[in-house]
Design an enzyme around this catalytic site. Structure first.
Site, PDB file in Angstrom:
ATOM      1  N   HIS A   1     -29.211  61.347 103.996  1.00 22.15           N
ATOM      2  CA  HIS A   1     -28.685  62.631 103.518  1.00 22.15           C
ATOM      3  C   HIS A   1     -29.805  63.526 102.973  1.00 22.15           C
ATOM      4  CE1 HIS A   1     -26.580  65.387 100.703  1.00 22.15           C
ATOM      5  NE2 HIS A   1     -25.621  65.358 101.631  1.00 22.15           N
TER       6      HIS A   1
ATOM      7  N   ASP B   1     -32.012  64.726  95.528  1.00 21.70           N
ATOM      8  CA  ASP B   1     -31.095  64.146  96.502  1.00 21.70           C
ATOM      9  C   ASP B   1     -31.421  62.679  96.667  1.00 21.70           C
ATOM     10  OD1 ASP B   1     -29.438  63.924  99.076  1.00 21.70           O
ATOM     11  OD2 ASP B   1     -29.283  66.062  98.659  1.00 21.70           O
TER      12      ASP B   1
ATOM     13  N   SER C   1     -23.208  70.520 101.717  1.00 16.40           N
ATOM     14  CA  SER C   1     -24.547  69.979 101.494  1.00 16.40           C
ATOM     15  C   SER C   1     -25.576  70.683 102.366  1.00 16.40           C
ATOM     16  CB  SER C   1     -24.584  68.481 101.829  1.00 16.40           C
ATOM     17  OG  SER C   1     -24.042  67.704 100.798  1.00 16.40           O
TER      18      SER C   1
END
Length: 778
Positions: free
Chosen positions: A137, A104, A314
C-alpha cells in the site's frame, strides 16, 4: 488507539474486487498483471493545446521545450491526465527539489521507481526494524505521488519530487499482498502517526500525505498536525471509503482552525469522468476543505513491483499531494495556505454550483492553477497588465508589426509569469471615412458683418444641443476667412483673432489667413489635421500681417481618442480620451500668383503617442512631437489652381510607468491637388487630390522589460531592452475627384474616392466610394 490503514483488500484473481477494512484496494486484470506496454487508456480530457501567445506561461521553473510529456506513459497515469498535470510539466515543474512526506506502510526498497529521491532519513516510526514495505500500500501511494517517468507503464504526478517515508504500521499487523489472499489491512497507533508527521516536518517536507483513516484523531495526532501546519506544511488526508455523506473522523482536524490553519485538505475520489466514486465518503461537513481527484483504476506497483490497478481515496490523496509539489516547485514564493487556496479556487466545478456537499470545492485541475490569477502587474513596476489589450495603435502606425515582446508579470499571488505582451498590441481600426464626412442631419449656421463672424454647427432634433465641428461645403472652404471659426473678429487692419470649440487651431489659423483650397471629403491635407482620431476642445488663433508677410499663432487643447477595449463599450461608440496641447507658429507670403506657407507645430501628449495609447505594462508612454509643414498654392489662370503640401514630424516618446526606455519616431504626410473653376457652368468647380495621411516612416519604443525573476529576493534579476516597432507595413494613399455646381438656391456636389491600404493596414481591401450631396441656405 489503533487506526486502520485505508486498504480495501488484496490483489484478487479474475478481476474480482474484495472489500474489507476501510481503505483502498489493488487488483490485477486477472491473475497476470497488466503489461507495461498496454495501450493508453482513453483520456477524460483532450490533450493540452499550445498556449496562446496572449496567455502568460509560468516563468520560474525553466521550461523543457524539447521534451514531449504527452506520451503513452502519461496517458496511463489517469490522475495526472485528469488534473492536466502536463500544463505544469511543460512549464518545467516536475516536483524537483520538493520534499513530500508519506506516513504509510513504508516503501519497497528494491524498487527502481524512486532511485536516489528517497531520502536517507526515511525511517520506521512504529518500532519496526526497516522502512521496507510488506503490504504494498505504501509503495503504491508513493508511486502515485512521485513514481519515476521512464516511458514505461505510468508515472507519478510529481515524478522528480523527493520522498520522506515514515513507516508507521504496527509490526506484524500487515500481511504481504499475494494473489489469492486477503487482508484486514494494517494497524497504526496514534503515537506512530504523530511521530511520522513530526519526522516528515523535521525532514523539510512541503506536503505530508496521510492515506489513513478511521476514528477521530486523538490528541497526539492533532498536536503533531498543528505543529506541521504551524510550519506551513500542507497535509492531505483521505476522506475514507465507506460511501458516507461525511468524511472519516480521522480527517476532521481539517475543520479545526487551530489545528489546520487552512492547510489540511480532505481528499475524496472521482473516476476519470469526474463522477464521485461509489466508495468515496462525500464532502458533507468538510465541504469547505474537501477536494476530489482520481482514485479509481490508478496504475501503480505493489510490494513486489507488479503493476496493479488500485482504487480508494488512498490514491486520490497522493494525486493532490503531487499537485502541491508541482505548485511548490514552480512558485517557491507561495505559502502553504496560498497553494491550498489556489487548488480550491481553480478546481473544476462538479455537482451543484460552487462548494457543495458531495464534491466540496470540485475536482483537482492544474490548468487554471498554472495561469495568472487576479490583477496582474509587470514585475518590478506595479504597472497593471492585461492578457487582452495593453495598447491601441493609431492610424499613423497602422499594421505595425510590433514583434515579440516578452516580459514578466506578477499575479495577485506574486507569482512570476512570462508573458508575450507583443500580442496584446491592437491595431487601430480604420475609420469609415465617408459616413463621418457626410455628417447627415447637421446644420452649419453663420452670420457676420465684415469684421466679426460667427459660425455654429448643430444637430437639430436632438434632446440636447449637440455641438459639432464646423461643416463647410466645397465652396464655403474657399470663402471661409473669418467664418471658419466659432467667433472671429478683425481687431485692426493688420490684426485678427478667432476662438472656437470643437475645431482645430490650425484650421482657425488657415481661416484667418484666408487660405483658399478645394474641400474634399476623404483626401485630407495632412498639414491641416491631427492625422489620428482626435477631438479639439477649445482653440484660439491670432494673425498679424507685415506687408506681404503674414504671421499666425494658434493654440489648441483637445483629446486623442482611443476606442474602448471592452467589446460592448466599443460597440456603443465609447472612446477613451487622452489630453493633448498643440501650438503652431506659421508664416505665409504671396509671390505673385503663388501663395506659400510654412509652419512649425509642437504637440504635447500626456498619455498617448501620436494618438496611440500604451498601458502602464508598455511604459505608459507620452510624447512631444514637432511638425514642420510647407505648402504652396498657385493660381495658374483661366480658373486653374495647383496646390501642394507636406509634413515631416519628429516624435520623442518617454515612459512614465516605471519602465525604463523611450523612443524616436519619424512621420511623413503629403497632399497634391489640381482644380479648375467654371468648367461647365459659371461657379462650378472640378478638383482632384492625391494624398498620403500622416504615417510613421520609422521608429518605435525601446522598452527595458523584466525577463527574469528571483524568488529569493522577490525582485527582477534581469532586464532586456526590446523594440516595439511602430512603422506600418501598409501605406495609405488617397485619391479623390470632386465636382460641385450651383443648383437653384443651393449647391449639388459629387465626390469619387479611392483609398489604398486604408488606415495604413496592408491586409485590408482597398476602399472606394461615391458621395452625392445637396446643400442650401436657410
Amino acid at each position: 488507539m489503533n487506526l486502520k490503514n485505508m486498504f480495501l483488500g488484496s490483489t484478487m484473481v479474475a478481476g474480482a474486487l474484495a472489500t474489507s477494512g476501510c481503505g483502498g484496494s489493488g487488483s490485477s486484470a486477472g491473475s497476470t498483471p497488466p503489461p507495461a506496454s498496454a495501450a493508453p487508456a482513453p483520456l477524460p480530457n483532450p490533450s493540452p493545446t499550445p498556449t496562446p501567445v496572449t496567455t502568460p506561461a509560468p516563468a520560474p521553473a525553466a521550461p523543457r521545450p524539447n521534451i514531449n510529456y504527452d506520451t503513452g506513459e502519461y496517458r496511463n497515469s489517469v490522475g495526472a491526465v485528469s488534473m492536466n498535470a502536463i500544463t505544469a510539466y511543460q512549464a518545467g515543474a516536475t516536483g524537483n527539489g520538493v520534499v513530500a512526506g508519506i506516513v504509510d506502510t513504508g516503501i519497497d526498497l528494491e524498487s527502481q521507481e524512486f532511485g536516489d529521491r528517497l531520502l536517507a532519513a526515511s525511517r520506521n516510526v512504529a518500532g519496526g526494524a526497516s522502512v521496507d514495505d510488506v503490504s504494498g500500500h505504501g509503495t503504491a501511494v508513493a508511486f502515485t505521488l512521485a513514481g519515476r517517468r521512464n516511458d514505461t507503464g505510468s508515472h507519478g504526478v510529481a515524478f522528480d519530487a523527493q520522498l520522506f517515508v515514515a513507516r508507521g504500521d504496527t509490526p506484524g499487523s500487515c500481511m504481504q499482498e499475494m494473489a489469492g489472499s486477503a487482508s484486514d489491512g494494517c494497524l497504526f497507533s496514534e503515537s506512530a502517526i504523530a511521530a511520522g508527521v513530526d519526522a516528515a516536518r523535521n525532514a523539510g517536507a512541503r506536503v505530508i500525505n496521510l492515506s489513513l483513516g478511521g476514528d477521530a484523531a486523538g490528541n497526539q495526532v492533532r498536536q503533531a498536525l498543528a505543529r506541521a501546519t504551524a510550519a506551513g506544511i500542507i497535509v492531505v488526508i483521505s476522506a475514507g471509503n465507506d460511501g458516507k455523506a461525511d468524511p472519516d473522523g480521522f480527517s476532521l482536524p481539517a475543520l479545526d482552525a487551530a489545528v489546520s490553519k487552512g492547510l489540511i485538505i480532505i481528499a475524496g475520489s472521482v473516476d476519470s469522468s469526474d463522477r464521485i466514486s461509489n466508495f468515496s465518503n462525500r464532502a458533507g461537513t468538510g465541504a469547505a476543505h474537501y477536494l476530489t481527484a482520481v482514485g479509481e483504476g490508478v496504475r501503480a506497483p505493489g510490494a513486489e513491483g507488479m503493476p496493479l490497478l488500485w482504487s480508494g481515496t488512498s490514491f486520490s490523496a497522493p494525486q493532490i499531494a503531487g499537485a502541491v509539489a508541482l505548485l511548490a516547485q514552480a512558485f517557491p514564493n507561495l505559502t502553504g495556505k496560498q497553494i491550498v487556496e489556489l487548488l480550491f479556487r481553480t478546481a473544476r466545478d462538479a455537482g451543484a454550483a460552487g462548494i457543495d456537499s458531495v464534491y466540496g470545492n470540485g475536482v483537482l485541475d492544474l490548468t487554471e492553477a498554472f495561469r495568472p490569477q487576479g490583477t496582474m502587474a509587470v514585475a518590478g513596476t506595479g504597472a497593471t497588465a492585461s492578457t487582452s489589450v495593453n495598447a491601441t495603435l493609431s492610424a499613423p502606425m497602422g499594421d505595425a508589426m510590433t514583434g515579440s515582446l516578452q516580459t514578466l508579470i506578477l499575479d495577485s499571488y506574486d507569482r512570476a509569469f512570462t508573458m508575450e505582451i507583443g500580442g496584446t498590441v491592437r491595431s487601430a481600426a480604420p475609420r469609415t471615412m465617408l459616413a463621418s464626412a457626410l455628417t447627415d442631419g447637421y446644420r452649419t449656421l453663420g452670420a457676420g458683418n465684415g469684421r466679426i463672424g460667427i459660425a455654429v454647427t448643430v444637430a437639430p432634433g436632438a434632446s440636447d444641443t449637440a455641438w459639432q465641428p464646423l461643416s463647410l461645403g466645397i465652396d464655403e472652404a474657399t470663402r471661409a476667412r473669418g467664418m471658419a471659426a466659432s467667433i472671429a473678429t478683425r481687431l485692426s487692419e493688420n490684426l485678427s483673432f478667432a476662438i472656437a470649440t470643437s475645431q482645430s487651431g490650425t484650421a482657425l489659423a488657415a481661416g484667418l489667413a484666408g487660405a483658399s483650397q478645394p474641400a474634399f471629403l476623404i483626401a485630407a491635407d495632412p498639414t491641416q489635421s491631427s492625422g489620428f482620431a482626435a477631438a479639439a476642445d477649445v482653440s484660439a488663433a491670432i494673425r498679424r500681417t507685415f506687408g506681404q508677410w503674414g504671421v499666425s499663432a494658434a493654440m489648441e487643447r483637445g483629446s486623442a481618442l482611443d476606442r474602448a477595449p471592452e467589446p460592448m463599450e466599443a460597440a456603443r461608440g465609447r472612446w477613451d480620451r487622452y489630453g493633448y496641447y498643440r501650438s503652431t507658429l506659421a508664416v505665409d507670403r504671396a509671390f505673385g500668383a503663388v501663395r506659400t506657407s510654412a509652419a512649425l507645430t509642437r504637440l504635447d501628449e500626456s498619455e498617448s503617442v501620436l494618438g496611440a495609447h500604451f498601458n502602464g505594462s508598455l511604459g505608459g508612454a507620452r510624447a512631444v512631437t514637432w511638425f514642420a509643414d510647407i505648402g504652396a498654392r498657385a493660381d495658374l489662370g483661366d480658373g486653374w489652381s495647383l496646390g501642394a503640401s507636406a509634413r515631416q514630424g519628429w516624435t520623442r516618446a518617454s515612459l512614465t510607468a516605471g519602465i525604463a526606455g523611450g523612443g524616436a519616431i519619424r512621420t511623413t504626410g503629403y497632399a497634391f491637388d489640381i482644380g479648375r473653376r467654371d468648367v461647365a457652368v459659371a461657379g462650378d468647380r472640378l478638383a482632384l487630390r492625391i494624398s498620403q495621411p500622416l504615417r510613421v516612416a520609422s521608429g518605435g519604443l525601446d522598452l527595458s522589460l523584466p525577463v527574469a525573476w528571483d524568488y529569493k529576493s522577490s525582485s527582477v534579476s534581469a532586464f532586456r531592452v526590446q523594440r516595439l516597432n511602430l512603422a506600418p507595413q501598409g501605406r495609405e494613399v488617397d485619391a479623390e475627384l470632386g465636382y460641385a455646381r450651383p443648383l437653384g438656391e443651393g449647391q449639388v456636389s459629387g465626390n469619387v474616392f479611392y483609398r489604398r491600404d486604408p488606415g495604413n493596414i496592408a491586409a485590408l481591401s482597398d476602399d472606394y466610394g461615391v458621395a452625392l450631396r445637396f446643400s442650401t441656405g436657410f
